[in-house]
Design an enzyme around this catalytic site. Structure first.
Site, PDB file in Angstrom:
ATOM      1  N   ASP A  65       0.818  -1.115   0.224  1.00  0.00           N
ATOM      2  CA  ASP A  65      -0.075  -0.017  -0.056  1.00  0.00           C
ATOM      3  C   ASP A  65       0.712   1.302   0.316  1.00  0.00           C
ATOM      4  O   ASP A  65       0.598   2.232  -0.640  1.00  0.00           O
ATOM      5  CB  ASP A  65      -0.942  -0.173   1.085  1.00  0.00           C
ATOM      6  CG  ASP A  65      -0.152  -0.506   2.628  1.00  0.00           C
ATOM      7  OD1 ASP A  65       0.979  -0.391   2.632  1.00  0.00           O
ATOM      8  OD2 ASP A  65      -1.075  -0.267   3.383  1.00  0.00           O
TER       9      ASP A  65
ATOM     10  N   ASP B 280       6.982   3.820   3.287  1.00  0.00           N
ATOM     11  CA  ASP B 280       7.295   4.805   4.346  1.00  0.00           C
ATOM     12  C   ASP B 280       8.850   4.844   4.741  1.00  0.00           C
ATOM     13  O   ASP B 280       9.658   5.291   4.070  1.00  0.00           O
ATOM     14  CB  ASP B 280       6.444   4.372   5.572  1.00  0.00           C
ATOM     15  CG  ASP B 280       6.504   5.395   6.747  1.00  0.00           C
ATOM     16  OD1 ASP B 280       7.252   6.603   6.291  1.00  0.00           O
ATOM     17  OD2 ASP B 280       6.217   5.282   7.803  1.00  0.00           O
TER      18      ASP B 280
ATOM     19  N   LYS C 177       5.803   7.797   0.281  1.00  0.00           N
ATOM     20  CA  LYS C 177       5.866   9.021   1.296  1.00  0.00           C
ATOM     21  C   LYS C 177       7.204   9.716   1.041  1.00  0.00           C
ATOM     22  O   LYS C 177       8.134   9.153   0.793  1.00  0.00           O
ATOM     23  CB  LYS C 177       5.755   8.648   2.753  1.00  0.00           C
ATOM     24  CG  LYS C 177       4.537   8.412   3.362  1.00  0.00           C
ATOM     25  CD  LYS C 177       4.567   8.339   4.736  1.00  0.00           C
ATOM     26  CE  LYS C 177       2.994   8.190   5.566  1.00  0.00           C
ATOM     27  NZ  LYS C 177       2.947   7.908   6.780  1.00  0.00           N
TER      28      LYS C 177
HETATM   29  P1  5GP Z   1       7.804   0.879   6.043  1.00  0.00           P
HETATM   30  O1  5GP Z   1       8.075  -0.566   6.549  1.00  0.00           O
HETATM   31  O2  5GP Z   1       8.015   1.220   4.731  1.00  0.00           O
HETATM   32  O3  5GP Z   1       8.051   1.890   7.208  1.00  0.00           O
HETATM   33  O4  5GP Z   1       6.187   0.949   6.155  1.00  0.00           O
HETATM   34  C1  5GP Z   1       5.315   0.243   5.525  1.00  0.00           C
HETATM   35  C2  5GP Z   1       4.012  -0.118   6.154  1.00  0.00           C
HETATM   36  O5  5GP Z   1       3.679   0.806   7.278  1.00  0.00           O
HETATM   37  C3  5GP Z   1       2.958  -0.094   4.857  1.00  0.00           C
HETATM   38  O6  5GP Z   1       2.816  -1.321   4.243  1.00  0.00           O
HETATM   39  C4  5GP Z   1       1.583   0.367   5.924  1.00  0.00           C
HETATM   40  O7  5GP Z   1       1.156  -0.893   6.361  1.00  0.00           O
HETATM   41  C5  5GP Z   1       2.346   1.055   7.052  1.00  0.00           C
HETATM   42  N1  5GP Z   1       2.114   2.564   6.762  1.00  0.00           N
HETATM   43  C6  5GP Z   1       2.955   3.489   6.666  1.00  0.00           C
HETATM   44  N2  5GP Z   1       2.725   4.648   6.318  1.00  0.00           N
HETATM   45  C7  5GP Z   1       1.167   4.502   6.699  1.00  0.00           C
HETATM   46  C8  5GP Z   1       0.062   5.690   6.709  1.00  0.00           C
HETATM   47  O8  5GP Z   1       0.415   6.666   6.605  1.00  0.00           O
HETATM   48  N3  5GP Z   1      -0.975   5.141   6.963  1.00  0.00           N
HETATM   49  C9  5GP Z   1      -1.095   3.650   7.091  1.00  0.00           C
HETATM   50  N4  5GP Z   1      -2.367   3.300   7.629  1.00  0.00           N
HETATM   51  N5  5GP Z   1      -0.348   2.923   7.181  1.00  0.00           N
HETATM   52  C10 5GP Z   1       1.007   3.180   7.098  1.00  0.00           C
HETATM   53 MG    MG Z   2       1.423  -2.659   4.925  1.00  0.00          MG
END
Ligand code: 5GP
Ligand code: MG
Length: 180
Positions: free
Chosen positions: A102, A105, A133
């Site tokens: 989705d 981040d 992001k």
């Molecule tokens: P990362 O591992 O890249 O930090 O985070 C990825 C996961 O964190 C995404 O698959 C998602 O599930 C969650 N995530 C990151 N940012 C957001 C956000 O703004 N809203 C939501 N609902 N989930 C997020």
């Molecule tokens: Mg996720």
């Protein structure tokens, strides 16, 4: 459309999301051409996006899911991810994988999963996200495909949750209860 009271701002309407997915599918078809690839989707967040995406891709596509948890009811990445379910290696061996999530981040989820899938014998893993992001990532990863960029705010809807709620919203927005 009247926004529900729990949504502060709509960032992408349902129509804008569908247009973004059509554009993305064009890019995918251009990149893969007649090469076969199979989709691996990261649950739960990518479920809605994946459902719309795959229905615009050619007919003999394979689909698998990985289940991870990372947010644990927080609005920030928890710093570690837990893989709850991973398909058997036979699903990856020798294949070109399109890993669909989705939102990108910190990059921790996708870089971890990309490595895991390669370790399980995939010949290639490209990444595809609905949202990227604008943040300084802790992992050096850029998505191969993305629909939209978003600022560094917490968003919900279209599969994305806040403590397991709001995944059902047809649009992507900022919840009123989010801290900006
Ligand atoms: P990362 O591992 O890249 O930090 O985070 C990825 C996961 O964190 C995404 O698959 C998602 O599930 C969650 N995530 C990151 N940012 C957001 C956000 O703004 N809203 C939501 N609902 N989930 C997020
Ligand atoms: Mg996720």
């Amino acid at each position: 459309m009247v926004e529900p009271s729990y949504v502060g701002e709509v960032l992408f309407t349902a129509e804008e999301i569908q247009a973004g997915i059509r554009r993305l599918c064009g890019e995918l078809m251009h990149t893969y051409k007649d090469k076969k690839f199979s989709v691996v989707s990261v649950l739960k967040g990518a479920a809605v996006f994946t459902a719309d995406l795959i229905r615009q891709l050619p007919g003999d596509l394979k689909l698998n899911f990985i289940v991870v948890s990372s947010y644990h009811r927080e609005q920030r990445s928890s710093g570690s991810i837990t893989v709850e379910y991973m398909p058997p290696s036979a699903e990856f061996a020798g294949q070109r994988i399109l890993l669909v999530d989705d939102i990108l981040d910190t990059g921790m989820t996708l870089s971890h999963l990309q490595k895991e899938i390669l370790l399980r014998g995939a010949r290639e893993v490209k990444t595809c996200v609905l949202l990227e992001k604008r943040v300084t990532r802790t992992q050096p990863i850029r998505p191969d495909f993305r629909c939209f960029f978003v600022d560094n705010i917490f968003v919900v809807g279209y599969g994305l949750d806040l403590a397991e709620r709001y995944r059902n919203l047809p649009f992507i927005g900022v919840p009123r209860e989010a801290t900006r």
